[in-house]
Design a protein around this motif. Structure first.
Motif, PDB file in Angstrom:
ATOM      1  N   GLN A  30       0.828  -1.203   0.000  1.00 52.05           N
ATOM      2  CA  GLN A  30       0.000   0.000   0.000  1.00 52.05           C
ATOM      3  C   GLN A  30       0.862   1.252   0.000  1.00 52.05           C
ATOM      4  O   GLN A  30       0.658   2.158  -0.811  1.00 52.05           O
ATOM      5  CB  GLN A  30      -0.943  -0.005   1.196  1.00 52.05           C
TER       6      GLN A  30
ATOM      7  N   GLY B  85       2.918   1.406  -3.288  1.00 52.86           N
ATOM      8  CA  GLY B  85       2.137   1.898  -4.411  1.00 52.86           C
ATOM      9  C   GLY B  85       1.892   3.392  -4.329  1.00 52.86           C
ATOM     10  O   GLY B  85       1.883   4.094  -5.341  1.00 52.86           O
ATOM     11  N   ALA B  86       1.704   3.900  -3.092  1.00 51.96           N
ATOM     12  CA  ALA B  86       1.472   5.340  -2.935  1.00 51.96           C
ATOM     13  C   ALA B  86       2.711   6.137  -3.314  1.00 51.96           C
ATOM     14  O   ALA B  86       2.634   7.180  -3.994  1.00 51.96           O
ATOM     15  CB  ALA B  86       1.068   5.625  -1.494  1.00 51.96           C
TER      16      ALA B  86
ATOM     17  N   GLN C 204       3.110   6.163  -7.033  1.00 49.17           N
ATOM     18  CA  GLN C 204       2.180   7.072  -7.696  1.00 49.17           C
ATOM     19  C   GLN C 204       2.652   8.514  -7.582  1.00 49.17           C
ATOM     20  O   GLN C 204       2.595   9.275  -8.547  1.00 49.17           O
ATOM     21  CB  GLN C 204       0.787   6.916  -7.082  1.00 49.17           C
TER      22      GLN C 204
ATOM     23  N   PHE D 222       0.588  -2.796  -9.627  1.00 51.11           N
ATOM     24  CA  PHE D 222      -0.269  -1.993  -8.759  1.00 51.11           C
ATOM     25  C   PHE D 222      -1.456  -1.441  -9.531  1.00 51.11           C
ATOM     26  O   PHE D 222      -1.305  -0.813 -10.587  1.00 51.11           O
ATOM     27  CB  PHE D 222       0.516  -0.841  -8.140  1.00 51.11           C
ATOM     28  N   HIS D 223      -2.671  -1.623  -8.928  1.00 50.71           N
ATOM     29  CA  HIS D 223      -3.879  -1.104  -9.568  1.00 50.71           C
ATOM     30  C   HIS D 223      -3.924   0.415  -9.535  1.00 50.71           C
ATOM     31  O   HIS D 223      -4.475   1.043 -10.454  1.00 50.71           O
ATOM     32  CB  HIS D 223      -5.124  -1.688  -8.876  1.00 50.71           C
ATOM     33  N   ASN D 224      -3.365   1.029  -8.491  1.00 46.80           N
ATOM     34  CA  ASN D 224      -3.447   2.489  -8.423  1.00 46.80           C
ATOM     35  C   ASN D 224      -2.637   3.138  -9.536  1.00 46.80           C
ATOM     36  O   ASN D 224      -2.978   4.213 -10.038  1.00 46.80           O
ATOM     37  CB  ASN D 224      -2.985   2.982  -7.048  1.00 46.80           C
TER      38      ASN D 224
ATOM     39  N   ARG E 285      -4.739   2.874 -12.705  1.00 45.62           N
ATOM     40  CA  ARG E 285      -5.791   3.887 -12.674  1.00 45.62           C
ATOM     41  C   ARG E 285      -5.217   5.282 -12.927  1.00 45.62           C
ATOM     42  O   ARG E 285      -5.831   6.106 -13.616  1.00 45.62           O
ATOM     43  CB  ARG E 285      -6.500   3.839 -11.312  1.00 45.62           C
ATOM     44  N   LEU E 286      -4.023   5.526 -12.398  1.00 43.69           N
ATOM     45  CA  LEU E 286      -3.362   6.817 -12.628  1.00 43.69           C
ATOM     46  C   LEU E 286      -3.116   7.044 -14.114  1.00 43.69           C
ATOM     47  O   LEU E 286      -3.332   8.152 -14.641  1.00 43.69           O
ATOM     48  CB  LEU E 286      -2.045   6.859 -11.858  1.00 43.69           C
TER      49      LEU E 286
ATOM     50  N   TYR F  18     -12.141  -6.721  -5.968  1.00 47.79           N
ATOM     51  CA  TYR F  18     -10.795  -6.841  -6.524  1.00 47.79           C
ATOM     52  C   TYR F  18     -10.750  -7.933  -7.599  1.00 47.79           C
ATOM     53  O   TYR F  18     -10.186  -7.746  -8.682  1.00 47.79           O
ATOM     54  CB  TYR F  18      -9.795  -7.158  -5.410  1.00 47.79           C
TER      55      TYR F  18
END
Length: 828
Positions: free
Chosen positions: A436, A439-440, A443, A462-464, A467-468, A528
Motif C-alpha cells: 500500500q 504503491g502510494a 504514484q 499496482f492497480h493504483n 488507474r493513474l 478486486y
C-alpha cells in the motif's frame, strides 16, 4: 548522462559491444569498439547511423567495397622517426598491405563520386576524402620486397652477389657433409638413415656418445637424455665458417637497405599515421554494418528531439538466442508522443514486461551509440540527453543499502536530474516494500515525473498506477497479452488498456489447492477479483476486435486486388474486341471494293452486249444500297458492332476470310519451321541467291548456289518458295565438289613450315614432296624445312630432291639466330 554506470550490463549492451568487437579485423577497429560511447547530439548520432547504413549498401553493391589487410602502424612509424632506426621486413610488408587497402578504399569512393561531387555514400565519403594513397612509397616497397614480404635479391646488386655466394657455399657444405656421413656410415659410426641437423647456425651430425671421439670435429650440443652428441665434422668447419660470414654480410646488407628505405619515410610519417588510422575507422564501421545485417537492422527516421515510435522492434540478443533454438521472437510496436510520454506496462509474471523494458532501453542506447536498431524503416527514433535505468537489485552491504532503499536512491536521482530530454526505465516500480505504501510512493513519483516532462516505461502490478495512467494526461497503459484458454503468455504488447496479473489463473495452472485459491479470493474481496476479471474481458474483447479488423483489412485487400485484375481483364477484352472489329471492317471494305469492281465489270459486259439500260440502273442501285449499309454499320456503337458481325453478310464473310487467312499463315509458319531436307530450295542468311540442298550431314548441309557448292550450318538456312534458275542449276552440275572442297581445305590449313626431324630419309623426302607441291599450288614465296643437324644425311637427301624442282629459285641454311644448318629455307 546515463545512469547507473552498470547500464550496459543491465541492458545487455556489453554483449552487443563484444560482438561488434569480434567483427573487427584490426586492432584499431577493436580499440574503437571498446571506446564506443553514448552520444547525446542528434547531428552526431545521425552521422554515425547513416555511416553504418551506407556501409551496408557499399558492402552489398554490384561492385562491392572490399577492405583488405589493416595493421596498426602508429607505434612502428613513430619509432621510424629516430635517426638510424629501420623498419623490419615484416613491418614494411604490413605498411605495404595497409597502403594497398588505403588505395582500394579511395578508388572505390572516387568511382562512385559524380562530377558535381555527389555520392551515394556522403557520410562515408567524409572519411574517404581524407585518405591519401602513397603510390611512390608502395613502389619503393615493391622494389625492395618480394610478394612474400622478404627482402628481394634485386633490392641491391651487393645483396644479389652475397646470396649467390651463399647458395654456392651451401651447396659445397652439403656436398662435404654427405661425404662425411657416407664415410661414417661405412665405418659403422652412425646409422645409414642419419641426416644432418642445425645447432647454433652450424651444420652437425648426431652421433652416439661412444663414437664421438672417432669423428674429428667440434661438439656443439648434446640431447637432453645425453644419448646423442651433435658434432660439426672438421672437414666442414671451414665451409661452415665461410657460410656464417656470408650470412652476416647478408644481414648487414638487408639492414642497410631497410635503413635507407626508412629514411625516405621521414617526410610522410605524420600523414601516414593519420591515413592508416582512418582504416581503423572503416574497419569499425564495417563491423557495425556486419552486425546490423545479422540482426536485421535498418536506418529509421531520426528526430532532433525526444521521440519514440517503433514498429517491429526486436531485442537483438533474445532474437538470436531464439533463432538458435528454431524459434522466432514476437516483435513490439511502441508509440510514445508528447501526449503519451510515460507507458505503464502491466500483465502476468513471465509475460514479457521486463523484456519490453530492456528492449526499449537497449535499442535506444544502441542508436545513440551509433548502432542501427532492429526495427522497420518507418520507425522514428529521437535523441535523449539522459537515460536512467532502475532494473534489478542494487542492494549493497558496503553502502548499507537494501533492495528497496536502493530503488529509492535511484528515484531520488531521477527526480533531481531528470528533465524533458530524459528517458527513464523502471522495473516493478514501488516493489520491495509494503504494497500500500509502496504503491502510494510510486504514484507520487510518477506524478512528478509526468509534471517534469520526462519520458519513460514502467512495469508494475499496482492497480493504483493503472488507474493513474487512465486518468492522467501524458500517461498511457499497456498490457502484455495472455491466452486464458491455453494459459500461456503471448509476449505481445498492447497499448491502451491495462493488463491483468492473472495471479489466480496462474495459481490454478500451477496446481495450488482449490481451497487455498478460494480463501485468497475471499480475503481480497469480490470487487478486486471482479476488477481483474473486467480487465481480462477488456483484453479479450480488444484482441477479438483487433483480429476482426485484421481479417477485414485482408478481405478488403483481396477485393481491391480482384477489382484491379477484373478491370485489367476488361480493358484487355475491350482492346481485343476493338482490334477484331477493326480487322473485320477493313476486310469488309476490301470485300466491298472487290464486289464493286466485279459489278462494274458485269455492267460493262452488259453494255457491250447492248442490254437494257433499266436493268443496268437497278444493278447500280443494289450496289449503292449495300455500300450504304456497310457505312451505317461502321458508325454504330460497340453493341451494334457485335450485332453487325452476326447479321451482316459482308462482315460474316470478312470474319470467315480473316480466320482463313490466319489459318493459312499458321500453316505456312508450321511448314517454315519443319526440318530442312535434301532438295529443298533455301536462302542463306544475308544473301538473296536461291540454293538447293544437295546433302545433309549432322548440323551441316552441302548447298548448290549457281556454280558454287558450299558447306554451311543448317541454322543459317531458311526454306523459300522461290525457284532456282535452270541454267544455274545445270551449270553447277559440271563442278567437282570433292576437288573444290579438298583444295580449299588444304589451302586453309597450309603452313609455311614442316618438321621432319625423327623421320627416315625416304619418309622425309616423301613428306617434303607433298609439302613442296602444296606450296607451289598455293603460290607460297618462301617455306622452311626443319630437319635438324644430326649426321647430315637427312639434310643432304632433302636438298638432292629440292635441286630437281624447277620452281625453286634457291635454298639455303637459316640464319644462325633462328636455327642455322638445322633448317633449310626454300625460295620459290
Amino acid at each position: 548522462m546515463v545512469y547507473p554506470d552498470s547500464i550496459e550490463k543491465k541492458l545487455g549492451f556489453e554483449f552487443v559491444r563484444a560482438t561488434v568487437r569480434a567483427h573487427c579485423e584490426s586492432e584499431q577497429g577493436r580499440h574503437l569498439a571498446d571506446e564506443m560511447t553514448f552520444v547525446a547530439d542528434s547531428g552526431h548520432m545521425g552521422h554515425l547511423l547513416r555511416s553504418v547504413w551506407q556501409m551496408m549498401q557499399a558492402l552489398h553493391a554490384d561492385e562491392a567495397l572490399t577492405i583488405g589487410s589493416i595493421h596498426d602502424m602508429a607505434a612502428v612509424l613513430a619509432r621510424a622517426r629516430i635517426e638510424g632506426a629501420f623498419l623490419t621486413a615484416q613491418e614494411v610488408a604490413s605498411l605495404r598491405a595497409s597502403l594497398n587497402t588505403v588505395a582500394d578504399i579511395a578508388a572505390f569512393f572516387a568511382q562512385n563520386r559524380a562530377d558535381d561531387g555527389s555520392t551515394p555514400y556522403p557520410d562515408l565519403d567524409v572519411y574517404a576524402a581524407a585518405l591519401t594513397p602513397y603510390p611512390a612509397v608502395v613502389a619503393d616497397i615493391n622494389r625492395i620486397l618480394d610478394r612474400w614480404g622478404e627482402v628481394a635479391d634485386s633490392a641491391s646488386s651487393a645483396l644479389a652477389d652475397i646470396r649467390r655466394h651463399l647458395a654456392s657455399m651451401s651447396g659445397t657444405l652439403s656436398t662435404l657433409m654427405r661425404r662425411v656421413i657416407a664415410s661414417a656410415v661405412k665405418e659403422g659410426l652412425i646409422d645409414s638413415d642419419t641426416t644432418p641437423a642445425m645447432r647454433d647456425g652450424r651444420m652437425v651430425i648426431p652421433v652416439a656418445p661412444m663414437n664421438k671421439r672417432k669423428i674429428p670435429g667440434i661438439v656443439h650440443d648434446e640431447s637432453a637424455s645425453g644419448k646423442t652428441v651433435y658434432i660439426e665434422p672438421a672437414e666442414v668447419v671451414a665451409a661452415g665458417n665461410r657460410l656464417r660470414e656470408l650470412q652476416l654480410e647478408e644481414q648487414r646488407e638487408v639492414v642497410r637497405i631497410l635503413t635507407a628505405f626508412t629514411a625516405t619515410l621521414h617526410p610522410y610519417i605524420d600523414d601516414l599515421i593519420a591515413t592508416i588510422s582512418l582504416l581503423g575507422m572503416f574497419d569499425f564501421i564495417r563491423a557495425k554494418a556486419v552486425y546490423a545485417s545479422e540482426i536485421g537492422a535498418t536506418l529509421p527516421h531520426l528526430s532532433a528531439g525526444p521521440e519514440l515510435e517503433w514498429y517491429h522492434a526486436c531485442h537483438p540478443l533474445l532474437s538470436q538466442a531464439l533463432a538458435r533454438q528454431g524459434k522466432t521472437i514476437v516483435p513490439l510496436d511502441i508509440r510514445l508522443g508528447a501526449q503519451q510520454r510515460i507507458l505503464i506496462v502491466s500483465g502476468p509474471n513471465a509475460g514479457g514486461k521486463s523484456v519490453t523494458l530492456k528492449t526499449v532501453g537497449l535499442l535506444q542506447y544502441m542508436a545513440q551509440c551509433g548502432l542501427l536498431p532492429p526495427v522497420y524503416d518507418n520507425s522514428h527514433f529521437g535523441v535523449f540527453k539522459n537515460i536512467f535505468v532502475d532494473i534489478g537489485d542494487d542492494q549493497s552491504l558496503e553502502d548499507d543499502l537494501s533492495t528497496y532503499s536502493s530503488h529509492l536512491r535511484n528515484m531520488k536521482l531521477f527526480l533531481q536530474r531528470g528533465d524533458k530530454d530524459t528517458l527513464f526505465l523502471i522495473d516493478e516500480l514501488g516493489g520491495g516494500t509494503e504494497p500500500q505504501i509502496g504503491g502510494a510512493i510510486a504514484q507520487a513519483v510518477l506524478t512528478r515525473f509526468n509534471a517534469a516532462g520526462l519520458w519513460g516505461v514502467v512495469t508494475t502490478h499496482f492497480h493504483n498506477l493503472k488507474r493513474l495512467a487512465e486518468e492522467t494526461p501524458g500517461m498511457v497503459n499497456g498490457s502484455m497479452l495472455y491466452d486464458r484458454h491455453l494459459m500461456q503468455p503471448l509476449f505481445a504488447l498492447s497499448i491502451g488498456n491495462p493488463g491483468s496479473s492473472f495471479a489466480l489463473e496462474i495459481a490454478r495452472k500451477i496446481g495450488l489447492p482449490a481451497e487455498v485459491i478460494d480463501d485468497a479470493t475471499e480475503i481480497v474481496g469480490s470487487d478486486y477479483v471482479n476488477l481483474d476479471r473486467y480487465l481480462l474481458d477488456i483484453a479479450r474483447d480488444k484482441r477479438y476486435w483487433e483480429n476482426k479488423r485484421v481479417a477485414i483489412r485482408q478481405k478488403e485487400k483481396q477485393i481491391e486486388q480482384l477489382l484491379d485484375r477484373y478491370g485489367s481483364d476488361a480493358e484487355n477484352m475491350r482492346a481485343q474486341r476493338r482490334e477484331i472489329i477493326a480487322d473485320a471492317r477493313a476486310e469488309a471494305q476490301r470485300i466491298v471494293e472487290g464486289a464493286n469492281a466485279a459489278i462494274e465489270r458485269t455492267i460493262r459486259e452488259i453494255r457491250q452486249a447492248q442490254a437494257e439500260k433499266e436493268r443496268t440502273r437497278l444493278a447500280r442501285k443494289r450496289l449503292a444500297d449495300e455500300v450504304a449499309e456497310h457505312n451505317a454499320s461502321a458508325a454504330a456503337d460497340g453493341a451494334a458492332d457485335a450485332d453487325i458481325i452476326k447479321s451482316s453478310a459482308l462482315l460474316r464473310a470478312a470474319d470467315a476470310r480473316h480466320r482463313k487467312k490466319h489459318k493459312a499463315e499458321a500453316a505456312r509458319a508450321d511448314k517454315a519451321q519443319a526440318p530442312l531436307k535434301v532438295g529443298d530450295n533455301v536462302l542463306l542468311d544475308g544473301a538473296g541467291t536461291v540454293g538447293v540442298i544437295d546433302s545433309i550431314e549432322g548440323d551441316n548441309a552441302v548447298v548448290i548456289f549457281g556454280l558454287m557448292r558450299t558447306s554451311v550450318k543448317l541454322k543459317r538456312l531458311s526454306r523459300t518458295l522461290r525457284k532456282v534458275s535452270s541454267g544455274a542449276s545445270k551449270a553447277a552440275s559440271y563442278i567437282s565438289a570433292s576437288t573444290s572442297d579438298d583444295s580449299r581445305q588444304r589451302q586453309l590449313n597450309f603452313k609455311t613450315e614442316i618438321d621432319v626431324r625423327g623421320m627416315r630419309a625416304d619418309e622425309a623426302v616423301q613428306a617434303v614432296t607433298y609439302f613442296i607441291d602444296d606450296a607451289i599450288q598455293f603460290a607460297s614465296a618462301r617455306v622452311r624445312i626443319l630437319h635438324g643437324t644430326g649426321t647430315g644425311a637427312l639434310r643432304m637427301a632433302i636438298r638432292q630432291y629440292l635441286s630437281t624442282i624447277d620452281a625453286i629459285a634457291s635454298y639455303h641454311d637459316e640464319d644462325v639466330r633462328f636455327g642455322g644448318a638445322g633448317i633449310t629455307v626454300v625460295e620459290f
